[in-house]
Design a protein around this motif. Sequence first.
Motif, PDB file in Angstrom:
ATOM      1  N   LYS A 168      -5.711 -14.753   3.437  1.00 43.73           N
ATOM      2  CA  LYS A 168      -6.840 -14.734   4.377  1.00 43.73           C
ATOM      3  C   LYS A 168      -6.373 -14.399   5.790  1.00 43.73           C
ATOM      4  N   VAL A 169      -5.232 -14.946   6.165  1.00 38.42           N
ATOM      5  CA  VAL A 169      -4.718 -14.681   7.509  1.00 38.42           C
ATOM      6  C   VAL A 169      -4.275 -13.220   7.622  1.00 38.42           C
ATOM      7  N   ILE A 170      -3.743 -12.661   6.522  1.00 37.99           N
ATOM      8  CA  ILE A 170      -3.372 -11.234   6.515  1.00 37.99           C
ATOM      9  C   ILE A 170      -4.602 -10.385   6.799  1.00 37.99           C
ATOM     10  N   PRO A 190       2.567  -6.924  14.455  1.00 39.96           N
ATOM     11  CA  PRO A 190       3.774  -7.744  14.255  1.00 39.96           C
ATOM     12  C   PRO A 190       3.504  -8.994  13.447  1.00 39.96           C
ATOM     13  N   GLU A 191       2.356  -9.627  13.725  1.00 34.06           N
ATOM     14  CA  GLU A 191       2.001 -10.822  12.968  1.00 34.06           C
ATOM     15  C   GLU A 191       1.740 -10.491  11.505  1.00 34.06           C
ATOM     16  N   LEU A 192       1.105  -9.335  11.278  1.00 29.37           N
ATOM     17  CA  LEU A 192       0.827  -8.907   9.908  1.00 29.37           C
ATOM     18  C   LEU A 192       2.132  -8.675   9.137  1.00 29.37           C
ATOM     19  N   ILE A 193       3.079  -8.036   9.777  1.00 32.38           N
ATOM     20  CA  ILE A 193       4.365  -7.780   9.124  1.00 32.38           C
ATOM     21  C   ILE A 193       5.092  -9.091   8.846  1.00 32.38           C
ATOM     22  N   TYR A 205       3.476 -10.536   5.748  1.00 38.68           N
ATOM     23  CA  TYR A 205       3.874  -9.783   4.553  1.00 38.68           C
ATOM     24  C   TYR A 205       5.268 -10.205   4.085  1.00 38.68           C
ATOM     25  N   CYS A 206       6.163 -10.377   5.008  1.00 42.67           N
ATOM     26  CA  CYS A 206       7.536 -10.753   4.653  1.00 42.67           C
ATOM     27  C   CYS A 206       7.587 -12.143   4.026  1.00 42.67           C
TER      28      CYS A 206
END
Length: 339
Positions: free
Chosen positions: A15-17, A27-30, A33-34
């Motif tokens: 949900k946060v993605i 940057p937050e999305l990456i 994902y990691c």
Amino acid sequence: MEHLKLFWSRINIPKVITACESAHLWPELIFLYCHYEEWDNAALTVMERSETAFEHPSFKEIIVKVSNLEIYYKAINFYVNLHPSLLTDLLAVLIPRLDLPRVVRIFQKSDNLPLIKPFLISVLEKNNSIVNQAYHDLLIEEEDYKSLRSVIDAHDKFDHIGLAERLEKHDLLFFRQIAAIIYRKEKKWNKAIALLKTDKLWSDAIESAALSENTKVATELLTYFVETGNKECFVATLYACYHLIPYDVVLELAWLHNLGDLIKPYEISIAKENQAKLNEVYADLKKREAKERENEVDQETGAGAFGQRLLLTNGTGMNSSTASLGFQPTGAGFGNGGF
């Protein structure tokens, strides 16, 4: 980002993605994902949003964990276009899973092969034919004949004849010399020697004739030196190809071209060898004669001993007829009158 670093393990990451994508927080999305182990999406997002999300050290850590190998080649093209100075560093971490011929073709097609020269050097130990030929192209373009010669000696998987045909037309003498060396390795002696004679590389030509172990090749080179008046190379060829050139050919050439003085050391050497062979034969003959005399003495001794044994055997005085009747001349029988 600070909130995510503190609470990423207690949030609903999918949900946060979605929220980060809507808010363009790359940057937050990456980061998410990691931590969600979506390495493929993380790598693709870095490349798509490189203006705000690209960091070379972190991207290297991400790219080695992706599962889709096609992303590797997208990353390579991405670096070529935007970060060419960092390309070699990227390739270094990808080497274990890269298709080397495919990488080389990518850069050949885009005419960017010099960009990956350090990479090519680092994978030469794999002795891949496509990599070897690409490195040869770079060295020829740079006219680095020393490196080309060393790499040809160390790594043998490439089109030998194709490279030799290419180099024999090169403007630099050193590359034509390498072409002759390749022909020599492929046992094309006449081709190699013809090329060396054209460039007057006499030492290499003589060495090639000696390595050929071919009487015809050595004799033809010797005749060439005589006909062109190159007396020094004539003598050098006699020395290097001593075991290949027939003695009568040397004598004939010397007689026809008045080279008697030049072949004197050669004649002396031949005479010494012939004398050594005669001495060896003579010594062997002497050994055989001595052995034959010993055998004759042994036979005579044996014959005498054999005759003496016959005399002892017949010493009983029994004739053949008495023995055939089965009589035993024992003392007991005669003494008791039993006969």
